[in-house]
Enzyme design. Structure first.
Site, short mmCIF file in Angstrom:
data_model
loop_
_atom_site.label_atom_id
_atom_site.label_comp_id
_atom_site.label_asym_id
_atom_site.label_seq_id
_atom_site.Cartn_x
_atom_site.Cartn_y
_atom_site.Cartn_z
N CYS A 170 0.83 -1.22 0.00
CA CYS A 170 0.00 0.00 0.00
C CYS A 170 0.86 1.26 0.00
CB CYS A 170 -0.92 0.01 1.21
SG CYS A 170 -2.03 -1.41 1.32
N VAL A 186 7.08 -21.43 -5.96
CA VAL A 186 6.37 -22.70 -5.93
C VAL A 186 5.56 -22.81 -7.22
CG1 VAL A 186 4.56 -24.05 -4.79
CG2 VAL A 186 6.30 -22.87 -3.43
N TRP A 190 -22.50 18.60 15.52
CA TRP A 190 -22.98 17.34 14.95
C TRP A 190 -21.96 16.89 13.90
CZ3 TRP A 190 -27.05 14.10 15.98
CH2 TRP A 190 -27.98 14.54 16.92
#
Length: 473
Positions: free
Chosen positions: A57, A94, A450
């Site tokens: 990231c 792998v 708020w």
């Protein structure tokens, strides 16, 4: 050339084999080692790249110059893992999983030598791969996907050598907008070619429009509703332009930001169960379904969406590290689960913050839910306090029940992390009415009286009540 691994387990020890050396794989290995010492559990980890335990990231911020040194993105070096008793094999890929015989075949990337290694327990953490379009020129020098530190280094090398300063980013999701910012910071003129009507398809289009307008205000050229048909090259074979049906866009470098797919070809060939998006399917303990001794985590798996109630592919380092902790605990003899996700993500392009959690409108429709939506405009701080910046919050709530379904936020400083309030509310199954009573911190430098998320919740609760009162009994 093929070599044979002698090795079964010895001295009564079990052997854990980990395929993939980044977040999920090495978190699993490290946690298992904390619970079981080398005399009880041998751990062998294979990683085909040069690096382990790094922050993918963080790559756009390294490319963009906010992070000076590549090593700052590495949480734990190979030497540190080895000092903790983990047999870490770099540059080793792998190439086959033999489930019936409990072994994996690995190839040395540099020499081609191969060997089988047996396992008692297996962790698959193969990650995801950037989507490369199947078109002429997609593999030309100067065209880059960005998923690993090796990818980031190759892109930086191209930026150093590039003769001009023109960049085209193909795709406008999280990777696309973050790489657009990185290239702007490097002094490039940036064009973003996006097949959608608006950037950030993880948002509803009305919120994506806000992102587009902000990006255009930063000097980024946005080309929407455009499909790239080919990447053109010059006489030297290097990229020179990106073409759509309507136009050509000159480019000295091209970055592909059109998303990723789970890297599960190995798992598919081994007959392991895959989901609709191609990711491995696991139970809550991250054990591959139907296989007692195989676990999987990180970007190669699909996880349960707790809001929609279905599996989805979400490629995020936060989840990968949690998966690794869960797997390592279970491999080490403990017990842990990963219940699922609500789909929380944040991003930024220059000073614009973009956040979402839960469902978009089309997700809710696909899940068969009826819902109400509200969109409010607010500010990051009390309006009279210096530095207050505008913020748009969109909220979805289920009809009748008022259950919160999703939140999207676009704004400047202080906007993005507000989505965490909604993520907690979604996880707890709160209604928008219940959200209005949340005891959030308040002081003028941090929010209005708020909070914007609660303003949206109040408006959504009122809309749900109004719809219920007007609904037939």
């Amino acid at each position: 050339m093929s070599m044979s691994d002698a090795s079964g387990t010895s001295g009564g020890r079990e052997r854990l084999v980990v395929v993939g050396g980044d977040a999920a794989g090495m978190s699993a290995a490290s946690q298992a080692r904390r619970l079981k010492g080398p005399d009880e559990l041998e751990i062998v980890a294979f990683e085909r790249g040069h690096f382990t335990s790094y922050s993918a990231c963080g790559i756009p911020y390294w490319v963009g110059g906010q992070v000076d040194d590549r090593d700052e993105l590495i949480a734990r070096t190979p030497e540190e893992h080895r000092s903790r008793g983990i047999d870490l094999r770099l540059r080793t890929e792998v190439v086959e999983i033999d489930v019936d015989r409990g072994r994996v075949r690995a190839r040395d990337v540099d020499t081609g030598a191969e060997a089988w290694t047996s396992y008692d327990k297996l962790v698959i953490a193969t990650g995801a791969r950037p989507i490369r379009p199947d078109m002429p020129g997609a593999g030309a020098p100067g065209v880059h996907g960005v998923q690993t530190l090796d990818d980031g280094q190759e892109l930086l090398d191209t930026l150093t050598r590039a003769r001009g300063r023109r960049a085209v980013v193909v795709g406008a999701g999280y990777i696309g907008v973050e790489m657009a910012e990185a290239l702007i910071n490097r002094g490039y003129g940036v064009t973003v070619v996006n097949r959608g009507a608006e950037p950030m398809a993880t948002l509803d289009p009305d919120m994506g429009r806000l992102v587009r307008e902000a990006m255009e205000g930063m000097g980024i050229t946005m080309v929407n509703d455009a499909e790239v048909t080919k990447i053109l090259t010059g006489d030297d074979g290097r990229v020179r332009a990106v073409a759509t049906e309507a136009a050509e866009y000159p480019a000295d470098v091209v970055v592909l930001g059109i998303g990723v797919r789970p890297q599960t070809a190995l798992a598919r060939a081994a007959g392991l169960p895959l989901g609709e998006r191609g990711g491995l399917l696991t139970d809550l303990a991250m054990r591959v379904r139907g296989h007692e001794d195989i676990w999987a985590g990180g970007d190669c798996v699909e996880v349960l969406d707790l809001v929609a109630g279905r599996e989805r592919h979400v490629a995020l380092g936060t989840h990968a590290n949690k998966h690794g902790q869960v797997i390592g605990t279970n491999v080490g003899g403990g017990y842990a689960t990963f219940p699922g996700v609500v789909g929380t993500a944040v991003s930024k392009v220059c000073d614009l913050e973009i956040a979402r959690t839960g469902l978009r409108e089309k997700d809710a429709r696909r899940a068969g839910l009826r819902f109400e939506t509200v969109t409010i405009e607010s500010t990051s701080r009390a309006g009279y306090y210096p530095g207050a910046s505008p913020m748009t919050v969109k909220m979805l709530a289920e009809q009748r029940t008022g259950r919160l379904l999703g939140v999207q936020i676009v704004g400047r400083e202080g906007a993005g992390k507000r989505v965490d309030i909604a993520a907690v509310a979604l996880t707890a199954g709160l209604t928008v009415e219940q959200m209005t009573a949340l005891d959030l911190g308040y002081a003028p430098p941090f929010s209005p009286v708020w909070d914007p998320v609660l303003v949206a919740a109040r408006k959504a609760a009122g809309k749900v009540r109004g719809a219920s009162q007007g609904a037939p009994v």
